[in-house]
Design an enzyme around this catalytic site. Structure first.
Site, PDB file in Angstrom:
ATOM      1  N   ARG A   1     158.726  39.927  15.477  1.00 28.56           N
ATOM      2  CA  ARG A   1     160.063  38.904  15.528  1.00 28.56           C
ATOM      3  C   ARG A   1     159.960  37.542  15.313  1.00 28.56           C
ATOM      4  O   ARG A   1     161.095  36.918  14.718  1.00 28.56           O
ATOM      5  CB  ARG A   1     160.445  38.999  17.114  1.00 28.56           C
ATOM      6  CG  ARG A   1     161.057  40.386  17.531  1.00 28.56           C
ATOM      7  CD  ARG A   1     160.359  40.833  18.940  1.00 28.56           C
ATOM      8  NE  ARG A   1     158.941  41.121  18.683  1.00 28.56           N
ATOM      9  CZ  ARG A   1     158.462  42.309  18.342  1.00 28.56           C
ATOM     10  NH1 ARG A   1     159.434  43.239  18.069  1.00 28.56           N
ATOM     11  NH2 ARG A   1     157.070  42.712  18.242  1.00 28.56           N
ATOM     12  N   THR A   2     159.095  36.692  15.662  1.00 32.59           N
ATOM     13  CA  THR A   2     159.076  35.447  15.574  1.00 32.59           C
ATOM     14  C   THR A   2     159.232  34.968  14.050  1.00 32.59           C
ATOM     15  O   THR A   2     160.131  33.969  13.807  1.00 32.59           O
ATOM     16  CB  THR A   2     157.915  34.583  16.108  1.00 32.59           C
ATOM     17  OG1 THR A   2     157.740  35.438  17.538  1.00 32.59           O
ATOM     18  CG2 THR A   2     158.011  33.080  16.465  1.00 32.59           C
TER      19      THR A   2
ATOM     20  N   LYS B   1     138.729  30.096   2.899  1.00 32.98           N
ATOM     21  CA  LYS B   1     137.491  29.464   2.396  1.00 32.98           C
ATOM     22  C   LYS B   1     137.028  28.220   3.034  1.00 32.98           C
ATOM     23  O   LYS B   1     136.321  27.200   2.610  1.00 32.98           O
ATOM     24  CB  LYS B   1     138.232  29.158   0.889  1.00 32.98           C
ATOM     25  CG  LYS B   1     138.414  30.149  -0.058  1.00 32.98           C
ATOM     26  CD  LYS B   1     138.970  29.679  -1.110  1.00 32.98           C
ATOM     27  CE  LYS B   1     140.404  29.647  -1.209  1.00 32.98           C
ATOM     28  NZ  LYS B   1     140.977  29.274  -2.816  1.00 32.98           N
TER      29      LYS B   1
ATOM     30  N   ARG C   1     152.094  29.515  14.014  1.00 26.58           N
ATOM     31  CA  ARG C   1     151.434  30.373  15.082  1.00 26.58           C
ATOM     32  C   ARG C   1     149.782  30.471  14.485  1.00 26.58           C
ATOM     33  O   ARG C   1     149.500  30.839  13.564  1.00 26.58           O
ATOM     34  CB  ARG C   1     152.006  31.954  14.773  1.00 26.58           C
ATOM     35  CG  ARG C   1     151.175  32.828  15.801  1.00 26.58           C
ATOM     36  CD  ARG C   1     151.830  34.080  16.099  1.00 26.58           C
ATOM     37  NE  ARG C   1     153.183  34.122  16.874  1.00 26.58           N
ATOM     38  CZ  ARG C   1     153.789  35.084  17.319  1.00 26.58           C
ATOM     39  NH1 ARG C   1     153.161  36.411  17.042  1.00 26.58           N
ATOM     40  NH2 ARG C   1     154.641  34.991  18.141  1.00 26.58           N
TER      41      ARG C   1
ATOM     42  N   HIS D   1     154.782  29.886  24.003  1.00 22.05           N
ATOM     43  CA  HIS D   1     155.455  30.371  23.068  1.00 22.05           C
ATOM     44  C   HIS D   1     156.926  29.787  23.221  1.00 22.05           C
ATOM     45  O   HIS D   1     157.760  30.483  23.771  1.00 22.05           O
ATOM     46  CB  HIS D   1     155.557  31.915  23.050  1.00 22.05           C
ATOM     47  CG  HIS D   1     156.175  32.676  21.783  1.00 22.05           C
ATOM     48  ND1 HIS D   1     156.796  32.067  21.024  1.00 22.05           N
ATOM     49  CD2 HIS D   1     156.039  33.847  21.487  1.00 22.05           C
ATOM     50  CE1 HIS D   1     157.143  32.579  19.922  1.00 22.05           C
ATOM     51  NE2 HIS D   1     156.763  33.856  20.511  1.00 22.05           N
TER      52      HIS D   1
HETATM   53  N1   CP Z   1     157.894  37.956  20.853  1.00 18.64           N
HETATM   54  C1   CP Z   1     157.141  37.792  20.024  1.00 18.64           C
HETATM   55  O1   CP Z   1     156.550  36.753  19.810  1.00 18.64           O
HETATM   56  O2   CP Z   1     156.959  38.892  18.858  1.00 18.64           O
HETATM   57  P1   CP Z   1     156.170  38.717  17.545  1.00 18.64           P
HETATM   58  O3   CP Z   1     154.491  38.615  18.075  1.00 18.64           O
HETATM   59  O4   CP Z   1     156.473  40.315  17.013  1.00 18.64           O
HETATM   60  O5   CP Z   1     156.578  37.407  16.884  1.00 18.64           O
END
Ligand code: CP
Length: 314
Positions: free
Chosen positions: A57-58, A87, A108, A136
């Site tokens: 999603r993100t 590396k 991320r 998050h």
């Molecule tokens: N909600 C969420 O962070 O989903 P993803 O890990 O798929 O990005």
């Protein structure tokens, strides 16, 4: 402007500003009666998505938002393996280089500290898309936006937070944002080993969020009527050793048909991915928002953030 932690939003006006920009943007594009692509607001901007952990999603929603605003996307979905991290390149060096290619970096990383390293050293705005078991923030923004849109307001809401409250980064960010609203009542439903840490319980106490801990979802719902049930999975990748008991989601914390029937008018939310904590019989209900409103709000909020960072503040 970097988006690193929900701690940076000190008053509710800070997030209402983002919600207002998101609404205005959606409205403006709707009024133009065209696909967002026909309105290339960010045509000369590039977003880099730099993901050292898996995501559905993100990453896709950020990239969708950027495409719909007419911007450009450069991306690696598995930076641990396919960037020069493999590396031995440091995060600082990677960010120094990507900052010459892109106008904003969406990061991320499995390490909690990574977002703060980026905050200190990146030369272009950075958006934290998840830092280990830390936070998050964009998920919490879309979750609160979803509650506001679905229930009219966030004040006075009774909210169940269920699942892995210890390692769930969406939970941590959500608590920071909920602390900006009035009279929030939380019902915390989790196995003892995965209960909310004292750090976050202290935030609740200091910011006036009332909370009660429960041993089972059924017990919680039979004693309370609630507005929102926010389910989360067990963050197996964050547990060094997972006890046999937690390898499968304990039955007493699951939202099955019985619990759903007990949940009155409550909306059901989940940041996803889901394992088996919500029975699929719930999915078709209008009260289940995890495949509908939450997903749509994910694109909208991320578009609002990108617009705000790359256009409005320039
Ligand atoms: N909600 C969420 O962070 O989903 P993803 O890990 O798929 O990005």
């Amino acid at each position: 402007m970097n988006i690193i932690s929900c701690k940076q939003f000190e008053k509710r006006e800070d997030i209402q500003d983002i919600f207002d920009i998101t609404e205005k943007l959606s409205l403006r594009l709707a009024h133009m009666n065209c696909h967002w692509l026909a309105s290339p607001i960010l045509w000369n901007k590039t977003m880099a998505s730099l993901f050292y952990e898996p995501s559905t999603r993100t990453r896709f929603s950020f990239e969708t938002a950027m495409h719909r605003l007419g911007g450009n996307v450069i991306s690696t979905e598995n930076a641990s393996q396919f960037s020069s991290h493999a590396k031995g390149e440091s995060l600082e060096d990677t960010l120094a280089v990507i900052g010459r290619y892109a106008d904003v970096i969406v990061l991320r990383h499995p390490d909690r500290e990574a977002a703060y390293i980026a905050d200190r050293c990146a030369k272009v705005p950075v958006i934290n898309a998840g830092n280990g078991d830390g936070e998050h923030p964009t998920q919490a923004l879309l979750d609160v936006f979803t509650i506001q849109k679905s229930l009219g307001s966030v004040d006075n809401k009774k909210i169940v937070l269920a699942g892995d409250l210890k390692y769930g980064r969406t939970i941590h960010s959500l608590i920071h944002l909920l602390s900006l609203y009035d009279n929030i009542n939380l019902h915390l439903v989790s196995p003892v080993d995965l209960s909310l840490s004292n750090e976050y319980k202290d935030i609740c106490k200091n910011k006036g969020i009332k909370f009660t801990e429960w041993q089972s979802l059924k017990e919680c719902l039979s004693n309370n009527s609630v507005d929102v049930i926010y389910m989360t999975r067990i963050q197996k990748e964050r547990h060094e050793t997972l006890t046999q008991r937690l390898r499968t989601y304990p039955e007493s914390w699951k939202l099955g048909e019985t619990e759903f029937n007990m949940s009155g008018e409550a909306v059901i939310m989940h940041p996803l991915p889901r394992n088996d904590e919500i029975n699929s019989c719930v999915d078709q209900s209008k009260r289940a928002l995890y495949f509908t409103t939450q997903i749509d709000c994910g694109i909208a909020i991320r578009a609002g953030l990108l617009y705000s960072i790359l256009f409005e503040r320039n």
